[in-house]
Design an enzyme around this catalytic site. Structure first.
Site, mmCIF file in Angstrom:
data_model
loop_
_atom_site.group_PDB
_atom_site.id
_atom_site.type_symbol
_atom_site.label_atom_id
_atom_site.label_comp_id
_atom_site.label_asym_id
_atom_site.label_seq_id
_atom_site.Cartn_x
_atom_site.Cartn_y
_atom_site.Cartn_z
ATOM 1 N N ASP A 102 34.788 -13.640 -57.936
ATOM 2 C CA ASP A 102 35.539 -12.416 -57.632
ATOM 3 C C ASP A 102 37.034 -12.645 -57.488
ATOM 4 O O ASP A 102 37.503 -13.721 -57.146
ATOM 5 C CB ASP A 102 34.994 -11.744 -56.370
ATOM 6 C CG ASP A 102 34.917 -12.690 -55.176
ATOM 7 O OD1 ASP A 102 34.730 -13.895 -55.363
ATOM 8 O OD2 ASP A 102 35.049 -12.201 -54.026
ATOM 9 N N GLU A 168 32.712 -13.719 -52.844
ATOM 10 C CA GLU A 168 33.076 -14.733 -51.845
ATOM 11 C C GLU A 168 34.143 -14.191 -50.912
ATOM 12 O O GLU A 168 34.180 -14.530 -49.729
ATOM 13 C CB GLU A 168 33.564 -16.013 -52.537
ATOM 14 C CG GLU A 168 33.747 -17.202 -51.599
ATOM 15 C CD GLU A 168 35.008 -17.171 -50.776
ATOM 16 O OE1 GLU A 168 34.984 -17.642 -49.621
ATOM 17 O OE2 GLU A 168 36.047 -16.652 -51.269
ATOM 18 N N GLU A 169 35.019 -13.340 -51.442
ATOM 19 C CA GLU A 169 36.110 -12.794 -50.632
ATOM 20 C C GLU A 169 35.637 -11.704 -49.671
ATOM 21 O O GLU A 169 36.422 -11.207 -48.865
ATOM 22 C CB GLU A 169 37.206 -12.217 -51.540
ATOM 23 C CG GLU A 169 37.868 -13.232 -52.462
ATOM 24 C CD GLU A 169 38.733 -14.245 -51.727
ATOM 25 O OE1 GLU A 169 38.886 -14.111 -50.495
ATOM 26 O OE2 GLU A 169 39.246 -15.167 -52.379
ATOM 27 N N ARG A 213 37.285 -33.765 -46.995
ATOM 28 C CA ARG A 213 37.217 -34.072 -45.575
ATOM 29 C C ARG A 213 35.753 -34.088 -45.135
ATOM 30 O O ARG A 213 35.033 -33.111 -45.367
ATOM 31 C CB ARG A 213 37.985 -33.045 -44.736
ATOM 32 C CG ARG A 213 37.976 -33.383 -43.239
ATOM 33 C CD ARG A 213 38.845 -32.452 -42.424
ATOM 34 N NE ARG A 213 38.821 -32.833 -41.026
ATOM 35 C CZ ARG A 213 39.539 -33.812 -40.492
ATOM 36 N NH1 ARG A 213 40.345 -34.519 -41.268
ATOM 37 N NH2 ARG A 213 39.469 -34.112 -39.219
ATOM 38 N N HIS A 402 46.225 -16.205 -52.338
ATOM 39 C CA HIS A 402 46.171 -14.788 -51.946
ATOM 40 C C HIS A 402 47.540 -14.114 -52.043
ATOM 41 O O HIS A 402 47.730 -13.023 -51.510
ATOM 42 C CB HIS A 402 45.589 -14.603 -50.531
ATOM 43 C CG HIS A 402 44.124 -14.858 -50.447
ATOM 44 N ND1 HIS A 402 43.257 -14.113 -49.661
ATOM 45 C CD2 HIS A 402 43.331 -15.770 -51.059
ATOM 46 C CE1 HIS A 402 42.030 -14.582 -49.788
ATOM 47 N NE2 HIS A 402 42.057 -15.596 -50.635
#
Length: 442
Positions: A102, A168-169, A213, A402
């Protein structure tokens, strides 16, 4: 007899190591060959972005590609999701690879020949649409991985499940979507997934590098809404009412002291942000109430609970001191993106082989959030970051994710293809090696 078995096991391991090296050479040559195709796909998706739960054309293109490769393809998962299943020539684990599809309600400002000109409706407003977080690259990369692995399926010791995920957003208001809905609809079952890998292009780290990480890699993301109720009155005589605006201002300052004065930041980072505040209609009326909304980012569960408790306490007590009432509502959003340390350590050599050890770096946790975390709550998962910053651009000058100026260097996509393909191959081999050792011990 045991000596014979050990000898056979040794020969088998050596043979599989050499076979793995040969397959990686095939992956490398294939990645070189299809790089231009991956970039072409990425540019197509970038030119024609679609918002969450509306990825109809994107899903159609993905499904067509997977079908042409001979995969078992399922569409319409969690609205517009696509799942492709590739069964290898030998038995082994089920490895899931995930890409999100998306775009965002952002109007693009980057001067590109394939820049988005798309506009659509979002929550009642007409907005521009842009791949301002790189999901177009994720989709194109995974399509490339599918093409390479499909070409060597007889050599794969296991099954690959390609998950192309919508939303996902975040789903539009009133809708479900994203990883949580895909899981609810069974994406990790039939066949049951053993491990899942995913990546995110990162516009702030140099192309050709990989960042990772172990443990908490990205933050939990929660939202909150605080409504401060006062007593409406004339703006010239504030003492005849209760001003929710000044009380809200004090609450905002108070919320920041939760982070700066009440949270042990040497343990983990945390963020409280007010993103919107509304109250009043004109200059000479003190309104009845003010509403503010914000987000909380935390990297461990105990800190998350403590900060939630402090937000409620701070807002209600400051409001009471002004004679107002604060109603605090906190909604849980995305959990922490948690890379299991053991899995991370096991797969780190693979990333180093794909990118070169000097190009793989451990980084601090990121306070952004990812719904890949929902998969990691169900099965072991490893999520890493792929460099997308042009080598001649200083990181401090790069446009953030974004934003309308978001930009990634496409020369980094090939490394993403190689890394995911290598991870799949190596995990299958190591899982098989573990099983062989287990059988020997029995």
């Amino acid at each position: 007899m045991k000596r014979i078995i050990l000898s056979l096991l040794f020969v088998g391991i050596c043979t599989s190591v050499y076979a793995g090296e040969d397959l990686k050479k095939r992956i490398d040559s294939s990645a070189d060959r299809i790089e231009s195709k991956v970039i072409e796909w990425r540019r197509h998706f970038h030119r024609f972005p679609e918002l969450s739960n509306r990825e109809f054309k994107t899903a159609e293109k993905v499904a067509g590609h997977l079908t042409a490769l001979g995969l078992d393809v399922k569409t319409g998962v969690a609205h517009t999701g696509v799942v492709g299943l590739l069964k290898g020539g030998r038995p082994g684990p089920v490895v899931a690879l995930r890409a999100d599809m998306d775009a965002l309600p952002v109007t693009e400002r980057v001067d590109l020949p394939f820049a988005s000109k798309v506009r659509t409706e979002y929550n009642g407003q007409i907005v521009g649409v842009m791949h301002a977080c790189g999901h177009d690259t994720h989709t194109a990369i995974l399509m490339g991985v599918a093409e390479i692995l499909a070409s060597m399926k007889e050599n794969l010791a296991g099954t690959v499940k390609f998950i192309f995920q919508p939303a996902e957003e975040g789903a539009p208001r009133g809708e479900e979507g994203g990883a949580r809905l895909m899981i609810k609809e069974g994406v990790l079952e039939d066949p049951k997934v053993d491990v899942i890998f995913g990546l995110h292009i990162w516009a702030l780290t140099e192309t050709g590098t990989i960042a990772y990480r172990p443990g908490s890699a990205m933050a939990a993301s929660d939202s909150f809404r605080i409504t401060v109720k006062g007593k409406q009155t004339h703006g010239s005589t504030p003492w005849t009412g209760v001003d929710p605006i000044t009380a809200s201002a004090q609450i905002i300052i108070g919320l920041q002291t939760i982070i700066s004065r009440q949270t042990e930041l040497t343990e983990d980072a945390a963020v409280i942000t007010i993103g919107s505040i509304h109250g009043g209609v004109r200059s000479n009326i003190i309104p009845e109430q003010v509403e503010m909304v914000g987000t909380v980012r935390t990297l461990n569960t105990e800190m998350q609970k403590k900060i939630h408790r402090k937000i409620r306490l701070t807002a209600t007590k400051i409001a009471e001191s002004a004679g107002a009432i604060a109603d605090v509502r906190i909604g849980k959003g995305l959990p922490v993106t948690y890379n299991e340390p053991e899995l991370t350590a096991m797969m780190l050599p693979t990333l180093q082989e794909a990118a070169g050890a000097e190009n793989v770096n451990m980084v601090n946790a990121i306070t952004g959030a990812e719904d890949f975390s929902f998969y990691q709550q169900q099965v072991p998962g490893f999520y890493f970051f792929l460099g997308g910053l042009p080598k001649d651009v200083p990181p401090e000058e790069a446009a953030p994710h974004h934003s309308p100026d978001f930009y990634v260097d496409e020369s980094g996509l090939k490394l993403g293809v190689r890394a995911l393909a290598y991870l799949t191959l190596d995990y299958m081999e190591r899982a098989g090696r573990t099983e062989r050792k287990s059988n020997l011990n029995e």
